[in-house]
Write a protein that holds these residues in place. Structure first.
Motif, PDB file in Angstrom:
ATOM      1  N   PRO A  39       0.816  -1.214   0.000  1.00  0.00           N
ATOM      2  CA  PRO A  39       0.000   0.000   0.000  1.00  0.00           C
ATOM      3  C   PRO A  39       0.850   1.265   0.000  1.00  0.00           C
ATOM      4  CG  PRO A  39       0.092  -0.909   2.197  1.00  0.00           C
ATOM      5  CD  PRO A  39       0.831  -1.868   1.301  1.00  0.00           C
ATOM      6  N   THR A  40       0.275   2.323  -0.550  1.00  0.00           N
ATOM      7  CA  THR A  40       0.898   3.642  -0.540  1.00  0.00           C
ATOM      8  C   THR A  40      -0.132   4.660  -0.063  1.00  0.00           C
ATOM      9  OG1 THR A  40       0.291   4.150  -2.820  1.00  0.00           O
ATOM     10  CG2 THR A  40       2.406   3.062  -2.472  1.00  0.00           C
ATOM     11  N   LEU A  41       0.336   5.748   0.495  1.00  0.00           N
ATOM     12  CA  LEU A  41      -0.525   6.833   0.939  1.00  0.00           C
ATOM     13  C   LEU A  41       0.069   8.140   0.417  1.00  0.00           C
ATOM     14  CD1 LEU A  41      -2.992   7.637   2.668  1.00  0.00           C
ATOM     15  CD2 LEU A  41      -1.417   7.869   4.601  1.00  0.00           C
ATOM     16  N   ARG A  42      -0.774   8.989  -0.171  1.00  0.00           N
ATOM     17  CA  ARG A  42      -0.282  10.248  -0.746  1.00  0.00           C
ATOM     18  C   ARG A  42      -1.215  11.389  -0.360  1.00  0.00           C
ATOM     19  NH1 ARG A  42      -0.607  10.107  -6.756  1.00  0.00           N
ATOM     20  NH2 ARG A  42      -2.578  11.133  -6.460  1.00  0.00           N
ATOM     21  N   ARG A  43      -0.623  12.550  -0.139  1.00  0.00           N
ATOM     22  CA  ARG A  43      -1.395  13.765   0.138  1.00  0.00           C
ATOM     23  C   ARG A  43      -1.045  14.800  -0.909  1.00  0.00           C
ATOM     24  NH1 ARG A  43      -2.900  18.408   1.714  1.00  0.00           N
ATOM     25  NH2 ARG A  43      -4.018  19.048   3.504  1.00  0.00           N
TER      26      ARG A  43
END
Length: 121
Positions: A39-43
């Motif tokens: 998984p990846t998380l981006r803002r």
């Protein structure tokens, strides 16, 4: 559904290949490959830039044969992408990884640290 803009959750997919280049390879550690999924998380920010990261656990396999779960790579990474006034992106990335492997009673541990910058065309 619980994650809304400016946040975005994604899945990265790929494959890995690892080998050891030594004379008289007594470890039996060579040409190991397999899939990766994490998984990846981006803002995203109002100026078009974004900050993202990932956390990865990747078991090491010998072909299609999974080795012990203690044979693995753990990695974490962060990246910052900023569009420049000319429209091309500037990327800065930091990655930290730890590889642990036991083959033929021999323990192999490797840590890597990578800081990189890129310019998109």
């Amino acid at each position: 559904p619980p994650i809304h803009e400016p946040w975005r959750l994604g899945i990265q997919a790929g494959a890995y290949y690892t080998t050891m280049m030594v004379t008289n390879n007594r470890f039996g550690f060579k040409n190991m490959a397999g899939p990766q999924l994490f998984p990846t998380l981006r803002r995203s920010f109002a100026n078009g830039s974004s900050l993202g990261g990932y956390l990865k656990y990747c078991p090491i396999a010998d072909g299609f044969s999974l080795l012990s779960l203690s044979n693995r790579e753990l990695a974490v990474g962060l990246n910052y992408i900023r569009p420049l006034p000319n429209g091309h992106p500037l990327t800065i990335s930091l990655d930290v990884a730890a590889l642990s492997l036991v083959v033929s009673s021999i323990q192999i541990h490797s840590n890597s640290y990578s800081l990189s910058a890129g310019y998109g065309f």
